[in-house]
Scaffold this motif. Sequence first.
Motif, short mmCIF file in Angstrom:
data_model
loop_
_atom_site.label_atom_id
_atom_site.label_comp_id
_atom_site.label_asym_id
_atom_site.label_seq_id
_atom_site.Cartn_x
_atom_site.Cartn_y
_atom_site.Cartn_z
N PRO A 116 45.80 38.61 51.88
CA PRO A 116 45.08 37.78 50.74
C PRO A 116 45.79 37.63 49.36
CG PRO A 116 44.60 40.19 51.06
CD PRO A 116 45.57 39.79 52.04
N LEU A 117 45.52 36.67 48.49
CA LEU A 117 46.29 36.39 47.53
C LEU A 117 45.10 35.84 46.63
CD1 LEU A 117 48.27 33.39 46.66
CD2 LEU A 117 47.36 33.26 48.97
N GLN A 118 45.59 35.86 45.26
CA GLN A 118 44.63 35.29 44.12
C GLN A 118 45.66 34.45 43.25
OE1 GLN A 118 41.71 38.70 42.96
NE2 GLN A 118 40.94 36.70 42.73
N ILE A 119 45.10 33.28 42.81
CA ILE A 119 45.93 32.43 41.96
C ILE A 119 45.15 32.21 40.72
CG2 ILE A 119 46.59 29.87 42.01
CD1 ILE A 119 46.45 29.72 44.98
N PHE A 120 45.85 32.12 39.62
CA PHE A 120 45.51 31.95 38.26
C PHE A 120 46.52 30.83 37.70
CE2 PHE A 120 44.47 36.32 39.43
CZ PHE A 120 42.95 36.24 39.40
N GLY A 121 45.73 30.13 36.94
CA GLY A 121 46.65 29.08 36.02
C GLY A 121 46.14 28.68 34.64
N TRP A 122 46.77 28.21 34.02
CA TRP A 122 46.76 27.57 32.61
C TRP A 122 47.61 26.81 32.10
CZ3 TRP A 122 49.45 27.29 28.12
CH2 TRP A 122 48.50 27.04 26.88
N ALA A 123 47.20 25.89 31.42
CA ALA A 123 48.18 24.59 30.87
C ALA A 123 47.62 23.98 29.81
CB ALA A 123 48.83 23.54 31.95
N ALA A 160 37.85 24.46 51.82
CA ALA A 160 38.45 25.71 51.04
C ALA A 160 38.66 26.68 52.07
CB ALA A 160 37.14 26.03 50.12
N LEU A 161 39.72 27.36 51.93
CA LEU A 161 40.31 28.33 52.65
C LEU A 161 39.61 29.74 52.27
CD1 LEU A 161 44.10 27.57 52.93
CD2 LEU A 161 42.18 27.20 54.78
N THR A 163 36.60 31.12 49.39
CA THR A 163 35.21 30.88 48.67
C THR A 163 34.82 32.17 48.06
OG1 THR A 163 33.89 30.95 50.40
CG2 THR A 163 34.80 28.97 49.93
N ASP A 164 34.09 31.66 46.91
CA ASP A 164 33.28 33.05 46.12
C ASP A 164 32.04 33.10 46.83
OD1 ASP A 164 32.01 30.88 45.00
OD2 ASP A 164 32.83 31.02 43.01
N ALA A 165 31.25 34.00 46.08
CA ALA A 165 29.70 34.35 46.41
C ALA A 165 28.98 33.04 46.65
CB ALA A 165 29.17 35.44 45.79
N GLU A 166 29.38 32.00 45.70
CA GLU A 166 28.50 30.93 45.65
C GLU A 166 28.95 29.80 46.56
OE1 GLU A 166 27.67 30.11 41.58
OE2 GLU A 166 26.74 31.98 41.23
N GLY A 167 30.10 29.92 46.96
CA GLY A 167 30.55 28.85 48.21
C GLY A 167 31.85 28.04 47.46
N TYR A 168 32.04 28.46 46.30
CA TYR A 168 33.25 27.55 45.55
C TYR A 168 34.54 28.00 45.87
CZ TYR A 168 29.55 25.96 42.40
OH TYR A 168 28.39 25.25 41.97
N GLY A 169 35.37 27.13 46.29
CA GLY A 169 36.74 27.57 46.47
C GLY A 169 37.78 27.17 45.15
N MET A 170 38.77 26.76 45.35
CA MET A 170 39.67 26.51 44.15
C MET A 170 38.93 25.48 43.18
SD MET A 170 43.85 25.41 44.33
CE MET A 170 44.28 26.92 45.15
N THR A 171 39.32 26.00 41.93
CA THR A 171 38.49 25.24 40.93
C THR A 171 39.38 24.93 39.78
OG1 THR A 171 36.55 26.21 41.68
CG2 THR A 171 36.52 25.04 39.61
N ASP A 183 41.71 30.35 42.41
CA ASP A 183 41.53 30.00 43.75
C ASP A 183 39.85 29.96 43.97
OD1 ASP A 183 41.81 33.16 43.03
OD2 ASP A 183 41.05 33.44 45.03
N THR A 184 39.08 30.60 43.25
CA THR A 184 37.70 30.28 43.55
C THR A 184 36.94 30.09 41.97
OG1 THR A 184 37.08 32.59 42.86
CG2 THR A 184 37.45 31.84 45.40
N LYS A 185 35.96 29.62 42.00
CA LYS A 185 35.61 29.25 40.69
C LYS A 185 35.05 30.40 39.85
CE LYS A 185 31.43 26.72 38.50
NZ LYS A 185 30.08 26.27 38.63
#
Length: 196
Positions: A116-123, A160-161, A163-171, A183-185
């Motif tokens: 498992p991995l988590q992705i976070f980004g900002w720009a 989406a590979l 998803t969070d509890a509401e079904g949202y993937g990468m956002t 990686d999820t909303k």
Amino acid sequence: MPSPRLRRPATATALLFAATLAFTACATPEPEVPDTTPAPTAGSAASASPTAEPEPEETAEPVAAPDCSALISATTVEGFEDVGWTHREEPFTIGAAEVPDGIQCQWADFAVPGGPLQIFGWAPIDADDAKDAQDELLSAGWVRESGEAGTYITENPQMALTTDAEGYGMTYLFGDGWVTLADTKQSLLLIENPAD
């Protein structure tokens, strides 16, 4: 032959001469050192009455991208590190385009392939580039939603590979002058936006 009354002894004459020299040496004015700064002329700034200088206008400093450990809360970082996760820093991308001055972080136990991995980004991003990026994502099947925080663009749920509890993937979340990514909303909430 000089009058004896006018004759002075040689020592007295020598003393008088020395005293005269000493007195004239003290009275000699020091040589003048020329002033290298010319005197102000009438109407020049130096002769004008002083006025208050205008205060410089404040300009917004550009927000610098944080590093991966500062992009999310210290508690989240500590939780990742407690389970042996580390991070990899990458350029922030939207589709194939790199967003200058952004950061994208992958957190995982990289010793475990496919773990498992988590992705976070900002720009930082201006309005025109944000619109172009959103249009590109939408044309690729991503979904747009508006919210109080800004505009959410989420990957197609069928693709989406993770998803969070509401079904949202990468956002992506587009705000005023910035964009974040997770990686999820729901994981967007873990980002501490440096623009705030």
